[in-house]
Motif scaffolding. Structure first.
Motif, PDB file in Angstrom:
ATOM      1  N   LYS A  22      -5.571   6.123  -0.555  1.00  0.00           N
ATOM      2  CA  LYS A  22      -4.652   5.000  -0.394  1.00  0.00           C
ATOM      3  C   LYS A  22      -4.772   4.065  -1.591  1.00  0.00           C
ATOM      4  CE  LYS A  22      -3.666   3.076   3.682  1.00  0.00           C
ATOM      5  NZ  LYS A  22      -3.763   2.248   4.908  1.00  0.00           N
TER       6      LYS A  22
ATOM      7  N   ILE B   4       0.124   5.800   0.231  1.00  0.00           N
ATOM      8  CA  ILE B   4      -0.825   6.912   0.285  1.00  0.00           C
ATOM      9  C   ILE B   4      -0.393   7.932  -0.762  1.00  0.00           C
ATOM     10  CG2 ILE B   4      -1.767   8.766   1.700  1.00  0.00           C
ATOM     11  CD1 ILE B   4      -1.534   6.919   4.081  1.00  0.00           C
TER      12      ILE B   4
ATOM     13  N   THR C 217       0.843  -1.202   0.000  1.00  0.00           N
ATOM     14  CA  THR C 217       0.000   0.000   0.000  1.00  0.00           C
ATOM     15  C   THR C 217       0.873   1.245   0.000  1.00  0.00           C
ATOM     16  OG1 THR C 217      -0.106   0.031   2.409  1.00  0.00           O
ATOM     17  CG2 THR C 217      -1.898  -1.095   1.267  1.00  0.00           C
TER      18      THR C 217
END
Length: 163
Positions: A141, A135, A133
């Protein structure tokens, strides 16, 4: 208490109780002495041998609420539908699908990698190998979901409707 000395007496082993009047007179004498002298006269002073004073540990009872403070339990905010927002269909995402067997999703900002993996498994019936992941600068995200060797990301993308 005085015991009888005659062994022939039936109550030789039983103590002889004093009369009721003598008992109350003895009690009255003790009460008069307590009033005159005071009951707290023999209080000891605690000698402190250390420079620090530690508060004595007292009884701490566990909480025993009579009613729940919340009328209904909180519902989970992130279910499988709110975790995954939408799949990303940019050129770089398509390249990831073709080359790396990876799907790219925009997910909820509070979703963890395990939640994303679980949501993908439940919604699309596929097994995810790992999730990365990041941001983005716009505050959303992005999740890269790498699929296991059993599943082809191109077939899953066609089934979802990305391609």
């Amino acid at each position: 208490l005085v015991q009888a000395r005659d062994p022939a007496c039936r109550s030789a082993r039983e103590p002889v109780m004093p009369a009721q009047g003598a008992k109350s007179a003895d009690k009255a004498k003790k009460a008069a002495l307590a009033v005159k002298k005071g009951v707290n006269s023999k209080k000891k002073v605690k000698v402190h041998t250390r420079p620090h004073f530690f508060r004595p540990k007292t009884l701490r009872l566990p909480r025993d609420p009579k009613y729940p403070r919340r009328s209904a339990p909180r519902a989970t905010r992130l279910d499988k539908y709110s975790t995954l927002k939408f799949p990303l269909t940019t050129e770089s995402a398509m390249k990831k699908i073709e080359d790396n067997n990876t799907l790219v999703f925009i997910v909820d900002i509070k979703a963890t990698k395990k939640q994303v993996k679980h949501a993908v498994q439940q919604l699309y019936e596929i097994q995810a190998d790992k999730v990365n992941t990041l941001i983005r600068p716009d505050g959303t995200k992005k999740a890269y979901v790498r699929l296991t060797g059993d599943y082809d990301a191109l077939d899953v993308a066609n089934k979802i409707g990305i391609i």
